[in-house]
Design an enzyme around this catalytic site. Structure first.
Site, PDB file in Angstrom:
ATOM      1  N   HIS A   1       0.849  -1.192   0.000  1.00 21.04           N
ATOM      2  CA  HIS A   1       0.000   0.000   0.000  1.00 21.04           C
ATOM      3  C   HIS A   1       0.884   1.242   0.000  1.00 21.04           C
ATOM      4  O   HIS A   1       1.939   1.264   0.618  1.00 21.04           O
ATOM      5  CB  HIS A   1      -0.965   0.007   1.190  1.00 21.04           C
ATOM      6  N   GLN A   2       0.439   2.236  -0.721  1.00 24.81           N
ATOM      7  CA  GLN A   2       1.173   3.496  -0.817  1.00 24.81           C
ATOM      8  C   GLN A   2       0.451   4.570  -0.022  1.00 24.81           C
ATOM      9  O   GLN A   2      -0.755   4.766  -0.177  1.00 24.81           O
ATOM     10  CB  GLN A   2       1.297   3.945  -2.267  1.00 24.81           C
TER      11      GLN A   2
END
Length: 178
Positions: free
Chosen positions: A138-139
């Protein structure tokens, strides 16, 4: 000798201190919500829910945008691939492009909704690198404003967030569609 009050009577007694109670953060601090196997992955379960219930802001073909349940600042978003994977090189070219495009769009939307003056964007790969949930890539997209951070995170391990997650999600999701 003066009479001593029980500690039960001290709760709520006015004094010189302002207190910002954030007991909900103990779940995060103690790691109680960290998944132990893929079936518990919050980034796999969020897109299976209704958008408001899962705090999903926007959906793409290969990835989606969701509110961070434990935000660093108001409007803190995560861009996650739908596919359960943990390593950036394992993304397909299509997933990589869409994550980049969703990140760009998220920045534009956050600027429009809240006037963010800057951003911290990045991924923590693996627990040793600081990933809270290392099992699903996840960013982070963290909006920033001049003077937005204070002593609370350092001294009290607390962040003051002036907006509820659901309210922020509603504003961002509506602006996403504009």
């Amino acid at each position: 000798m003066p009479e001593v009050e029980s500690t039960d009577a001290l709760a709520g007694v006015p004094d010189a201190f302002q207190r910002l109670w954030t007991p909900h953060r103990m779940v995060y601090i103690q790691g109680d919500l960290k998944p132990t196997h893929p079936g518990e992955c919050p980034f796999c379960s969020a897109p299976r829910r209704e958008d408001a219930d899962g705090l999903v802001v926007a959906r793409g073909t290969y990835a989606y945008v969701v509110m961070n349940l434990f935000p660093y600042s108001p409007g803190h978003l995560l861009v996650c691939p739908y596919r359960h994977l943990s390593d950036y090189p394992d993304l397909t070219p299509e997933e990589t492009v869409e994550i980049a495009q969703l990140t760009q769009r998220a920045m534009r939307v956050i600027r429009r909704v809240s006037g963010a003056q800057g951003f911290n964007i990045g991924m923590n790969m693996g627990e040793v690198a600081g990933a809270g949930i290392a099992m699903h890539l996840h960013q982070h997209i963290v909006p920033r404003w001049t003077g937005d951070m204070n002593f609370l995170p350092i001294v009290a391990r607390t962040r003051a967030l002036p907006q509820l997650l659901g309210d922020a999600r509603d504003l961002l999701a509506a602006a996403w569609e504009e």
